[in-house]
Design an enzyme around this catalytic site. Sequence first.
Site, PDB file in Angstrom:
ATOM      1  N   SER A 153       0.836  -1.199   0.000  1.00 30.95           N
ATOM      2  CA  SER A 153       0.000   0.000   0.000  1.00 30.95           C
ATOM      3  C   SER A 153       0.879   1.259   0.000  1.00 30.95           C
ATOM      4  CB  SER A 153      -0.957  -0.034   1.193  1.00 30.95           C
ATOM      5  OG  SER A 153      -1.948   0.961   1.081  1.00 30.95           O
ATOM      6  N   ASP A 251      -9.595  -3.998  -5.562  1.00 29.82           N
ATOM      7  CA  ASP A 251      -8.937  -2.847  -4.954  1.00 29.82           C
ATOM      8  C   ASP A 251      -9.217  -1.613  -5.802  1.00 29.82           C
ATOM      9  OD1 ASP A 251      -7.239  -0.986  -3.794  1.00 29.82           O
ATOM     10  OD2 ASP A 251      -5.419  -2.178  -4.057  1.00 29.82           O
ATOM     11  N   HIS A 281      -7.917  -4.760  -1.346  1.00 30.51           N
ATOM     12  CA  HIS A 281      -6.750  -4.061  -0.841  1.00 30.51           C
ATOM     13  C   HIS A 281      -6.400  -4.552   0.564  1.00 30.51           C
ATOM     14  CE1 HIS A 281      -4.012  -0.609  -0.920  1.00 30.51           C
ATOM     15  NE2 HIS A 281      -4.243  -0.503   0.381  1.00 30.51           N
TER      16      HIS A 281
END
Length: 307
Positions: A153, A251, A281
């Site tokens: 991320s 995501d 995600h």
Amino acid sequence: MPLHPEIATFLAGLPTPPEGPLDPVAMRAADEAHVAPPEERLPLHAVDDVTAHTASGDVPVRIYTPDEADRHGVLVYFHGGAFFLGSLETHDHVARSLAKETGLKVLSVGYRLAPEAAFPAGLDDCYAVVRWAAEEGESLGWDGTTLAVAGDSSGGTFAAAVAARAYDDGFRRITHQILYYPSLDLDFDVDRYPSLRENAVGYGLETAGLKPFNAFYLDSGADPADPLVSPVKRADLTGLPPALVVTAEYDPMRDEGELYGRRLREAGVAVTVSRYEGAGHGFVQHFSWIPEYHRVFAQTRDFLSRR
């Protein structure tokens, strides 16, 4: 394929988020409350907390040594958390799995967080630890071969930015970059990527949450037009290290990661782009206990074995 049923069940059980502005202190405390106790963590040969004395200042680093060998390749890992969440503790299990599966010595970086530390403090810490790892290689037991950067991320943002910054500085010792569902375009224009619309609601991280979650970082001075903030905006990707870009089907940020992979390939960089079906995600941090997602660590190992 549909969202993995175990992920769907987990998301259905989450409470409704409270309304109002985000409280970083409370959110960090909630994250830390879910950390596994030491006796439940994956055992390794050694786990040591050290302080890296770097050009960026003193940076906490946790070193994971997988086995008794005297020397190892090194992977420097940057945790995710929208630049204001996450810690050595919240991502300890990820670093352990990386060390166990790859056989590399993993250096997890406790970089400074927004909003308390303004941009580019966190990025500076991450880059400085990579340079420190190379400079201190003998004492760290680095074998002088692999020196990889990895992140999930926002940690993937840092990994991409560190690789680019190192190239620009003439520091060419980074051998690989590993980006797990990276955040690479922080202007969050919903018309730019279909995944921001297709995966906007119902998969954990929601498109409407991207701006408020990243506001602590952006309001601290990070300009979304800066390629060190939004690496996909870098004009020339030539010469960057080989990349593994892992994305998740559900995501919102899936497409920016895959675009970055395509642009790297067009620039002549060796790149593997791998979309994990049924995942959202954060699956490396939250759902890698599911066998089909735990294989991301074996894929990382295989990618790192290629020079």
